[in-house]
Design a protein around this motif. Sequence first.
Motif, mmCIF file in Angstrom:
data_model
loop_
_atom_site.group_PDB
_atom_site.id
_atom_site.type_symbol
_atom_site.label_atom_id
_atom_site.label_comp_id
_atom_site.label_asym_id
_atom_site.label_seq_id
_atom_site.Cartn_x
_atom_site.Cartn_y
_atom_site.Cartn_z
ATOM 1 N N SER A 103 0.831 -1.213 0.000
ATOM 2 C CA SER A 103 0.000 0.000 0.000
ATOM 3 C C SER A 103 0.863 1.261 0.000
ATOM 4 C CB SER A 103 -0.957 0.008 1.192
ATOM 5 O OG SER A 103 -0.233 -0.041 2.407
ATOM 6 N N HIS A 104 2.003 1.208 0.656
ATOM 7 C CA HIS A 104 2.919 2.351 0.662
ATOM 8 C C HIS A 104 3.473 2.582 -0.746
ATOM 9 C CE1 HIS A 104 6.514 4.398 2.905
ATOM 10 N NE2 HIS A 104 5.782 5.249 2.241
ATOM 11 N N ILE A 105 3.847 1.496 -1.428
ATOM 12 C CA ILE A 105 4.329 1.607 -2.807
ATOM 13 C C ILE A 105 3.251 2.235 -3.691
ATOM 14 C CG2 ILE A 105 4.977 0.277 -4.860
ATOM 15 C CD1 ILE A 105 6.387 -1.701 -2.940
ATOM 16 N N MET A 106 2.020 1.734 -3.577
ATOM 17 C CA MET A 106 0.918 2.250 -4.389
ATOM 18 C C MET A 106 0.692 3.745 -4.127
ATOM 19 S SD MET A 106 -3.123 1.256 -4.383
ATOM 20 C CE MET A 106 -3.332 1.964 -2.761
ATOM 21 N N MET A 107 0.661 4.136 -2.850
ATOM 22 C CA MET A 107 0.421 5.550 -2.525
ATOM 23 C C MET A 107 1.576 6.430 -2.995
ATOM 24 S SD MET A 107 -1.619 5.455 1.094
ATOM 25 C CE MET A 107 -0.583 4.253 1.902
ATOM 26 N N PHE A 108 2.799 5.937 -2.879
ATOM 27 C CA PHE A 108 3.957 6.695 -3.355
ATOM 28 C C PHE A 108 3.838 6.909 -4.864
ATOM 29 C CE2 PHE A 108 8.221 7.295 -4.938
ATOM 30 C CZ PHE A 108 8.802 8.139 -4.005
ATOM 31 N N ALA A 109 3.538 5.839 -5.596
ATOM 32 C CA ALA A 109 3.402 5.950 -7.051
ATOM 33 C C ALA A 109 2.287 6.935 -7.419
ATOM 34 C CB ALA A 109 3.136 4.576 -7.663
ATOM 35 N N ARG A 110 1.170 6.870 -6.704
ATOM 36 C CA ARG A 110 0.090 7.821 -6.972
ATOM 37 C C ARG A 110 0.536 9.249 -6.696
ATOM 38 N NH1 ARG A 110 -5.226 4.752 -4.458
ATOM 39 N NH2 ARG A 110 -5.399 3.218 -6.137
ATOM 40 N N ALA A 111 1.280 9.447 -5.611
ATOM 41 C CA ALA A 111 1.732 10.792 -5.238
ATOM 42 C C ALA A 111 2.647 11.397 -6.295
ATOM 43 C CB ALA A 111 2.434 10.758 -3.882
ATOM 44 N N ILE A 112 3.429 10.567 -6.978
ATOM 45 C CA ILE A 112 4.327 11.094 -8.012
ATOM 46 C C ILE A 112 3.697 11.029 -9.406
ATOM 47 C CG2 ILE A 112 6.416 10.633 -6.677
ATOM 48 C CD1 ILE A 112 6.925 8.198 -8.522
ATOM 49 N N GLY A 113 2.443 10.558 -9.461
ATOM 50 C CA GLY A 113 1.713 10.533 -10.719
ATOM 51 C C GLY A 113 2.117 9.412 -11.660
ATOM 52 N N ASP A 114 2.679 8.331 -11.140
ATOM 53 C CA ASP A 114 3.119 7.209 -11.972
ATOM 54 C C ASP A 114 2.065 6.108 -11.928
ATOM 55 O OD1 ASP A 114 4.428 5.096 -13.266
ATOM 56 O OD2 ASP A 114 6.385 5.809 -12.570
ATOM 57 N N THR A 115 1.447 5.829 -13.056
ATOM 58 C CA THR A 115 0.360 4.852 -13.123
ATOM 59 C C THR A 115 0.822 3.464 -13.550
ATOM 60 O OG1 THR A 115 -0.129 5.509 -15.394
ATOM 61 C CG2 THR A 115 -1.330 6.661 -13.622
#
Length: 163
Positions: free
Chosen positions: A14-26
Amino acid sequence: MSESKKVTFPVEASHIMMFARAIGDTNPAYHDAEAAKMTTAGGIVAPPTFAQAVAQFAPEHPTRPKPGEKWFGSGATPSGIDGDPPASGGLHAEQHFEYRRPLRPGDVLTATYRDGESWEKQSRRAGRLEFTERFVDYHDPDGELVCRARSVTVTTERPVDQG
């Protein structure tokens, strides 16, 4: 900080997913287990800059807010400083990551901070520039190096002349 400091932290899906979302990487390799299985990594992995998230686990990290204290980014002004700053503060000049393997959910890493070299240069617009190199080594519980991050910051003697 000349002495080495250690911080241990978990790498969670979940941390990886939220980090990716925060940097806009889908990229689905960061959040979709089925899609990630089809990649060369064979499963969910963390984005390349994810190791920087260790700051959220280090209580004394300078980018973390401390209740009741001003910090860079707090308040109505960008710096959280009243009046003119004595210098421009610090600038993040470089960042490099060297991976031995991907970071994956379930990893528990220990980050060890250490100082690198320091050097100076003279600037016409900001006076003396002081450069500081820092390293963070990320090891798994077996002591294997997983990632090494190198950063360089620069502070100026005075605010940059606008003219």
